[in-house]
Enzyme design. Structure first.
Site, PDB file in Angstrom:
ATOM      1  CB  CYS A   1       3.653  -1.421  13.459  1.00 10.53           C
ATOM      2  SG  CYS A   1       3.421  -0.605  11.606  1.00 10.53           S
ATOM      3  CD  GLU A  13      -2.724  -1.323   2.398  1.00  7.48           C
ATOM      4  OE1 GLU A  13      -3.765  -1.512   1.591  1.00  7.48           O
ATOM      5  OE2 GLU A  13      -2.544  -1.011   3.710  1.00  7.48           O
ATOM      6  CB  CYS A  39       1.823   6.395  11.728  1.00  5.36           C
ATOM      7  SG  CYS A  39       3.416   6.042  11.697  1.00  5.36           S
ATOM      8  CB  CYS A  43       3.092   7.591   2.195  1.00  7.74           C
ATOM      9  SG  CYS A  43       3.910   6.375   3.823  1.00  7.74           S
ATOM     10  CB  CYS A  91       7.634  -4.984   8.429  1.00  5.77           C
ATOM     11  SG  CYS A  91       9.243  -4.070   9.433  1.00  5.77           S
ATOM     12  CB  CYS A 115       7.021  -1.723  15.606  1.00  4.68           C
ATOM     13  SG  CYS A 115       8.918  -1.007  15.322  1.00  4.68           S
TER      14      CYS A 115
END
Length: 339
Positions: free
Chosen positions: A118, A90, A331, A104, A111, A115
């Site tokens: 996230c 995305e 975010c 962005c 990933c 984290c």
């Protein structure tokens, strides 16, 4: 994947070489058209019909495609991008109150940083993106919104773990023969990969650097951001100082604020101590809700107290505006519809 040559991830001389052109200006012509956002060879009007037909037979301008477009009432746009191997990422268009438009972009499929707060971290890691797949995100957003002002490597993935593709993307977008984006308008956000920060400082490019710190409490950071176990806060502080000195650029520290986790006075004071003697801005980001994650959004009073404490210490602090939340474009929310 097709055997056709992908052009969006190549510089002018590489285009000439890949296509076997003896005349270097041919590569420059094609590269300039790509930088203008052209997405079909027929629009390259200074090339002959024979050359255009040859390009159609042997090359591709895009290796990816837009599979969905989501729009938030605040003007945020999120694109879901389908890759050649059926993976997806995305990318988000952010527009601020002054009308400045920022891409962005993502640099990895999923990933590996994990984290705890996230959405992307819940996907796991599949692979790095090629430079062409990153460049194309930028041009898809320009097709929708017109010329963009900035690009931030803050989407899905850890940029420092795909640094060579990031460097290639920057070379392509900043080339004067193509899109000619100013390097001053480029930001890379990292979870704190110390080796990558030193690499970027020593070998460039010297772009804006943002570090997702979240907390300066070593134990809590290790809990929230496992990468902290091998990239400790004292070492990270040294790397940030080195980058600021070597690049001449102020670094941004990003802190995702989590209710009753990292918003108390102790957390604020630890952040103040970490920032001491560093040339930094601090960007506070109230956590954006992610379903199934065990966190709560901070209250307005928590945010105000935390912000006031940092300001009292005379730090340069800003509070990020909430944008794109209804489409999973804020975010920490990217990948919500890909899970």
């Amino acid at each position: 994947m097709t055997n056709k040559i992908s052009l969006s991830g190549l510089l002018p001389e590489e285009i000439s070489q890949a296509l076997g052109y003896k005349q270097s200006f041919r590569g420059k012509q094609i590269f300039k058209w790509i930088g203008c956002g052209i997405n079909d060879f027929d629009s390259m009007t200074n090339l002959s019909l024979i050359d255009r037909k040859d390009l159609q037979d042997r090359a591709l301008l895009r290796t990816t495609s837009v599979s969905n477009i989501l729009r938030d009432e605040d003007g945020t746009i999120k694109l879901q991008i389908k890759l050649h191997d059926d993976y997806a990422v995305e990318t988000v268009l952010l527009t601020d109150r002054d009308g400045r438009k920022t891409a962005c972009v993502s640099c990895q499929v999923g990933c590996a940083m994990k984290c705890a707060f996230c959405q992307t971290g819940t996907l796991g890691f599949a692979r790095n993106l090629e430079a062409s797949e990153i460049v194309e995100q930028f041009f898809y957003l320009e097709e929708i919104a017109g010329q963009l002002d900035n690009i931030v490597f803050m989407g899905m993935g850890e940029p420092m773990m795909n640094l060579e593709a990031i460097r290639k993307t920057i070379k392509i977008l900043t080339s004067k023969d193509g899109r000619n984006l100013s390097s001053k308008r480029i930001t890379l956000s990292t979870s704190g990969i110390i080796k990558g920060i030193y690499d970027l400082a020593d070998n460039g490019p010297h772009i804006r650097l943002a570090v997702s710190l979240t907390t300066a409490n070593e134990d809590l950071r290790a809990e929230l951001m496992p990468i902290s176990n091998s990239n400790t806060l004292p070492e990270l502080k040294n790397a940030i100082s080195y980058y600021a000195e070597k690049s001449g650029k102020r670094v941004t520290l990003e802190a995702a604020l989590l209710h009753d986790k990292n918003t108390n006075e102790e957390s604020a004071n630890k952040l103040i101590n970490f920032a001491r003697n560093l040339d930094v801005n601090i960007n506070l980001i109230p956590w954006n809700k992610v379903d199934k994650l065990p966190f709560t959004e901070p209250t307005s009073s928590e945010i105000k107290r935390f912000l006031a404490t940092l300001e009292k210490a005379r730090l340069n602090v800003s509070l990020r505006t909430k944008r794109g939340r209804s489409i999973g474009g804020a975010c920490g929310q990217l990948g919500k519809s890909l899970n």
